[in-house]
Design a protein around this motif. Structure first.
Motif, PDB file in Angstrom:
ATOM      1  N   GLU A 118      -0.307  -0.590   2.452  1.00 16.54           N
ATOM      2  CA  GLU A 118      -0.702  -0.148   1.284  1.00 16.54           C
ATOM      3  C   GLU A 118       0.175  -1.001   0.256  1.00 16.54           C
ATOM      4  O   GLU A 118      -0.352  -1.570  -0.707  1.00 16.54           O
ATOM      5  N   GLY A 119       1.286  -1.117   0.683  1.00 20.38           N
ATOM      6  CA  GLY A 119       2.272  -2.117  -0.136  1.00 20.38           C
ATOM      7  C   GLY A 119       1.542  -3.438  -0.266  1.00 20.38           C
ATOM      8  O   GLY A 119       1.672  -4.150  -1.512  1.00 20.38           O
ATOM      9  N   ILE A 120       1.052  -4.063   0.864  1.00 24.85           N
ATOM     10  CA  ILE A 120       0.722  -5.345   0.756  1.00 24.85           C
ATOM     11  C   ILE A 120      -0.706  -5.406  -0.156  1.00 24.85           C
ATOM     12  O   ILE A 120      -1.002  -6.231  -0.858  1.00 24.85           O
TER      13      ILE A 120
ATOM     14  N   LEU B   8      -1.954  -3.671  -2.185  1.00 22.67           N
ATOM     15  CA  LEU B   8      -1.842  -3.060  -3.814  1.00 22.67           C
ATOM     16  C   LEU B   8      -1.479  -4.417  -4.351  1.00 22.67           C
ATOM     17  O   LEU B   8      -2.205  -4.381  -5.418  1.00 22.67           O
ATOM     18  N   ARG B   9      -0.534  -5.164  -4.084  1.00 19.58           N
ATOM     19  CA  ARG B   9      -0.253  -6.438  -4.745  1.00 19.58           C
ATOM     20  C   ARG B   9      -1.149  -7.615  -4.354  1.00 19.58           C
ATOM     21  O   ARG B   9      -1.174  -8.531  -5.177  1.00 19.58           O
ATOM     22  N   ARG B  10      -1.752  -7.495  -3.205  1.00 15.05           N
ATOM     23  CA  ARG B  10      -2.630  -8.550  -2.765  1.00 15.05           C
ATOM     24  C   ARG B  10      -3.956  -8.252  -2.246  1.00 15.05           C
ATOM     25  O   ARG B  10      -4.433  -8.334  -1.194  1.00 15.05           O
TER      26      ARG B  10
ATOM     27  N   TYR C  34      -7.604   3.382  -4.261  1.00 15.73           N
ATOM     28  CA  TYR C  34      -6.281   3.448  -4.937  1.00 15.73           C
ATOM     29  C   TYR C  34      -6.069   2.054  -5.866  1.00 15.73           C
ATOM     30  O   TYR C  34      -5.657   2.192  -6.963  1.00 15.73           O
TER      31      TYR C  34
END
Lengths: 656, 321
Positions: free
Chosen positions: B89-91, B93-95, B289
């Motif tokens: 998810e962290g990946i 979100l920004r990418r 999201y």
């Protein structure tokens, strides 16, 4: 994770005007024309400084009153330090000893670096919250008390009796109690005095301390900027009413010399400074899970971060917050996760992964009292060794400790830069004291150099290795997804330079060596912190984190007494900068002062063989082989300079 | 973060990806392990979709299945037990430009990472989740998992498990804003590949539970369904996956199931004999999201300075004039 202890204040909206006979045509209360100060009927006593507390039940607005008083004093030209007094529960029972909520404001002629000693003047909305502070020894002998008087005639005989009992007890103890008809006075202006009493009190305090009423009006307008104009007007009316009432009825009037502000200053608490620092550092992702006292930093970021293209992600738990930040960092710029003790504990495995796989990450731990749920809203420095050595296996990471409000801002910029330069985890320790304390600091001059560079998406060489460790520094360039030829499988398993899983003894030895070397490489760049006081003497006090102001103030007082005491404050805990051993050698004795646990040698079963030292003392003893002593307390409050002075005097007399 | 347009054009001409381009290290899974079939299916999907390896990230947790990223040529993130989803998810979100796959197992997803699984379905970020369900802990050598059949004897349950297994598909369908749920079996490779392909094409989080054989610790677990094709129920629909004529000859038990029908999907999900495979549920309208949280401006130092100066203004006290 924990009950969010934020106070529901902002009490004045919806407060209607009182009946017509109470309204004052076009004028301020007491017939004073709007826009002018109260008449100076009595001479003001000049003071160097005072410590003022405003206390109420939770939800009655004492915190807002105290914060506003601090801001007005700062804008008027005083040095201030404000400390929140927060109960752990959102709605503790009314009139309870443990339920007091409010603010302590230290107001001085020059700048102040800590909350100081006991209070000189306390305003209390009921006698029970006042009693709580008395029991906690937070009042100076003879402290002036301004107490809401309505309880004396309360319809409930038990309340009236409790009030009278406390009044008599405190009077007998020598406190100067002034009973103030706060609520009945407010009823002259608003229908619901419980909402708005805080502004009446604010006006009183402005009068007592000869603060500029116009600045106070502006502050009230600022505080209620998001509300209707009628709300602002009601509050300004109450402010003026309190000001006029105090001028007319109180014989207490102080004047603290002002020092002219030479440059613009910021007045924010530590957590807001952190949030501002996150933005200034160029980080774009803050992943968090609600936990006191860290959350207010994320509250602030949630309001503004999107304006710079950033995001606050509230994850499903602390572990996910850390993993999310790691994912963001892995695929782009360094991310931050902000938490407090219990959350920091939960993140350890993920922090270990970031260390192992060499992913930049900033972790902020706003420390609170522990262990377990401990003291969720109160200050402690109990996580130092845990931050350095937490996690299984060899887990070298950078640990920084923030020493003041301004440092909360700049530490984020430094932390981001170190994390990305060394591809490692930087843990920043602050605490509940700094989280909500306010102290003005010079407005930063922003620099683009603080901000993260764009994410590298250029192709890497065909033969480039994802962990091409430099033999001297341990550093390796990291490959970011999207970079052609950089494809590799990052892993938390032991791995070789190609990021291949490797169980061979030599390869494991090599990986750990290079991750460890990075700390040494950073260490070579750190400067020895300056000694406060002489560089040689009888005693050196060493501190870290939020105790800096209190320690240095104590050292100043001790030196004024003619004692040969200096102090050293550490910002980098891991690695420790060079030159400290040489500093230690200049002193006959060395001791740390910390807000965490240490056994007292005066206890009957404590000996040199079983004594548990304070955390920094442990660390320094191990590193420098010097017999470093310590003094500490875990009262859930910031350490007071007076307490340090007393402890040092005893140590210098050879007592524990 | 953004690839210059000229470079994109160049690549369109230059590159065509072949199966070999997705070849990672040699798999170390056991002989007969169902993971091999899943890897082959995924590599074919990557080839068919022409996914640039440098723009593709496989994120995994810990367990046999989570070794997957080592065996495919792309960026890989073999992280912590249970935590593949929040990392992914962290990946993402920004990418959003990266193709994100998550490879997880029944222990990783339904036990230690269960909270993340539930919330990942809720976030509905655009990624493909392959949950290899073999009903046993393999890497730690034979302990019961949350999907182990009732009564299974393992190292930690010598008398047999006493609890009913969790049904990952039913659980997923219980999340209000789940957007894609499918089930596949490692022994029907064509249908497995089609299902993964459909999952990849779905915008949102696509959860694919893959029934996966573990010859080492749970041999025979799926034998009835492997040996008797009629005990499989193949779901087909124009909005799901189709059934090839060849496949239809072997698997005669099929149902045309409209994946927008969540109630029917729940009924199908709760059956295991016949064992349904195919797309159970799909809702392409469910917001993601990363789209909901997409910044309306991109980070630049100039914007940061402007915004920060404005923020500073709010908190600044000025010298008296």
């Amino acid at each position: 994770m924990s009950a969010q202890a934020l106070e529901e204040e902002h009490l004045t909206h919806g407060a209607g005007r009182a009946p017509a006979e109470k309204s004052r045509p076009g004028g301020a209360p007491g017939g004073e024309p709007r826009g002018q100060s109260a008449p100076q009927s009595k001479p003001a006593v000049t003071l160097d400084e005072h410590i003022v507390e405003v206390l109420s039940d939770s939800g009655e607005g004492a915190q807002r009153c105290g914060q506003s008083f601090g801001s007005i004093a700062a804008r008027t030209g005083h040095g201030i330090w404000t400390v929140e007094i927060i109960p752990a529960e959102i709605q503790p029972p009314a009139r309870s000893i443990a339920g007091g909520s409010g603010n302590r404001v230290r107001i001085a002629a020059g700048s102040v670096t800590n909350g100081g000693d006991e209070a000189d003047l306390v305003v209390a909305f009921n006698e029970q919250v006042l009693l709580g502070r008395v029991r906690d020894h937070e009042l100076k002998p003879g402290c002036i008390i301004l107490l809401e008087d309505k309880w004396r005639t309360d319809g409930d005989p038990a309340i009236a009796a409790a009030y009278k009992e406390t009044y008599d007890e405190l009077t007998a103890k020598g406190y100067a109690i002034h009973e103030i008809p706060m609520e009945s006075e407010c009823l002259n202006y608003v229908l619901d005095p419980r909402r708005g009493k805080n502004m009446f009190v604010l006006g009183m305090l402005c009068s007592i301390y000869s603060l500029d009423l116009q600045i106070a009006r502006e502050q009230v307008a600022f505080v209620f900027a998001k509300k209707d104009e009628s709300v602002i007007n009601d509050n300004v009316t109450l402010l003026e009413a309190g000001h006029a009432w105090a001028a007319a009825h109180l014989e207490i009037k102080f004047r603290i010399p002002r020092s002219e502000l030479r440059e613009p200053h910021m007045v924010v608490n530590g957590n807001i400074a952190l949030g501002l620092g996150v933005m200034a550092s160029g980080m774009e992702v803050c992943a968090m899970y609600p936990i006191t006292p860290a959350t207010s930093a994320s509250h602030y970021l949630s309001e503004v971060f999107e304006n710079v293209g950033g995001i606050v992600h509230q994850a499903e738990d602390e572990i996910a917050a850390c993993a999310f930040a790691i994912g963001s960092s892995y695929a782009g710029k360094c991310a931050v996760t902000i938490t407090s003790g219990p959350g920091f504990a939960l993140k350890q495995e993920a922090i270990g992964l970031a260390v192992m796989a060499e992913i930049p990450l900033v972790v902020v731990n706003v420390q609170r009292g522990g262990p377990s749920t401990g003291l969720p809203t109160k200050a402690e420095q109990g996580d130092l060794l845990f931050a350095c050595f937490g996690g299984h296996g060899d887990n070298p990471k950078v640990v920084m400790a923030v020493s003041g409000i301004e440092d909360c801002f700049y530490s984020m910029i430094t932390a981001r830069k170190i994390a990305e330069t060394f591809n490692t985890v930087v843990i920043v320790l602050t605490d509940a004291n700094l989280a909500s304390a306010q102290q003005p600091f010079p407005r930063p001059q922003l620099s683009e150099e603080w901000m993260a560079p764009p994410v590298d998406q250029s192709a890497v060489g065909e033969d480039a290795l994802p962990y091409d460790w430099d033999a001297r520094t341990g550093l390796a360039r990291r490959f970011i997804p999207g970079q052609p030829n950089g494809e590799h499988c990052l892993t938390g398993l032991a791995h070789d330079r190609k990021s291949c899983v490797a169980y061979e003894p030599d390869i494991n030895q090599e990986g750990i060596l290079h991750r460890s070397l990075k700390l040494a490489a950073l260490q070579r760049t750190l400067k020895t912190p300056p000694v406060f006081g002489d560089e040689e003497g009888e005693l050196l006090i060493i501190g870290w984190g939020s105790t800096k102001g209190a320690i240095e103030e104590a050292v100043t007082r001790l030196r004024d007494e003619g004692r040969d005491v200096s102090s050293l404050h550490l910002r980098f805990i891991q690695p420790l900068p060079s030159g400290i051993k040489e500093v230690l050698q200049g002193f006959a004795k060395v001791m740390t002062v910390e807000n965490n646990w240490s056994d007292s040698v005066e206890h009957e079963i404590i000996t040199d063989d079983n004594r548990r030292y304070s955390e920094l003392a442990w660390l320094l003893r191990a590193r420098y082989l010097v017999d470093i002593d310590c003094w500490s307390e875990v009262r859930g409050q910031p350490i007071k300079p007076g307490a340090i002075v007393r402890a040092v005097r005893r140590r210098l007399q050879g007592k524990g | 973060m953004d690839t210059p347009i000229a470079e994109c054009a160049l690549r369109l001409i230059d590159e065509e990806y072949f199966l070999d381009d997705y070849q990672g290290r040699t798999p170390r899974w056991c002989t007969g392990c169902g993971d091999n079939a899943i890897l082959a299916a995924v590599q074919r999907v990557c080839r068919n979709e022409q996914l640039p390896p440098e723009k593709t990230v496989f994120v995994s947790g810990i367990g046999c299945s989570s070794r997957f990223p080592h065996y495919i040529n792309s960026y890989g993130f073999h992280g912590l037990h249970g935590r593949a989803l929040p990392v992914a998810e962290g990946i993402k979100l920004r990418r959003p430009d990266l193709h994100v796959f998550v490879v997880t197992g029944d222990g990783d997803c339904c036990s230690i990472g269960a909270a993340h699984w539930i919330h990942a379905l809720r976030y509905n970020m655009n990624m493909t989740v392959l949950m290899h369900d073999n009903g046993i802990y393999g890497l730690t050598k034979n302990q019961a998992s949350p999907t182990s059949p009732l009564g299974l004897k393992s190292k930690t349950t010598p008398q047999g498990t006493q609890l009913e297994p969790i049904n990952p598909v039913s659980v997923s369908l219980g999340i209000r804003n789940v957007s894609f749920v499918a089930q596949a079996a490692d022994w029907i490779p064509d249908q497995l590949q089609d299902t993964i392909e459909a999952a990849f094409h779905h915008k949102g989080l696509s959860f694919v539970r893959i029934l996966q054989r573990c010859p080492e610790f749970l041999p025979g677990r799926f034998d009835p369904w492997v040996q008797e094709p009629d005990r499989m129920l193949l779901l087909h629909h124009k909005d799901g996956v189709g059934i090839s004529p060849d496949l239809a000859k072997i698997y005669r038990n099929k149902e045309e199931h409209d994946p927008s029908n969540r109630n029917r999907a729940r009924e199908i999900a709760s059956t295991y004999d016949p064992m349904p495979v195919g797309v159970l549920y799909r809702n392409p309208q469910m917001p993601c999201y990363e789209d909901l949280r997409k910044p309306d401006r991109f980070y630049t130092p100039a914007i940061v300075k402007r915004v920060l100066e404005r923020e500073f203004d709010k908190f600044t006290i000025h010298p008296a004039e």
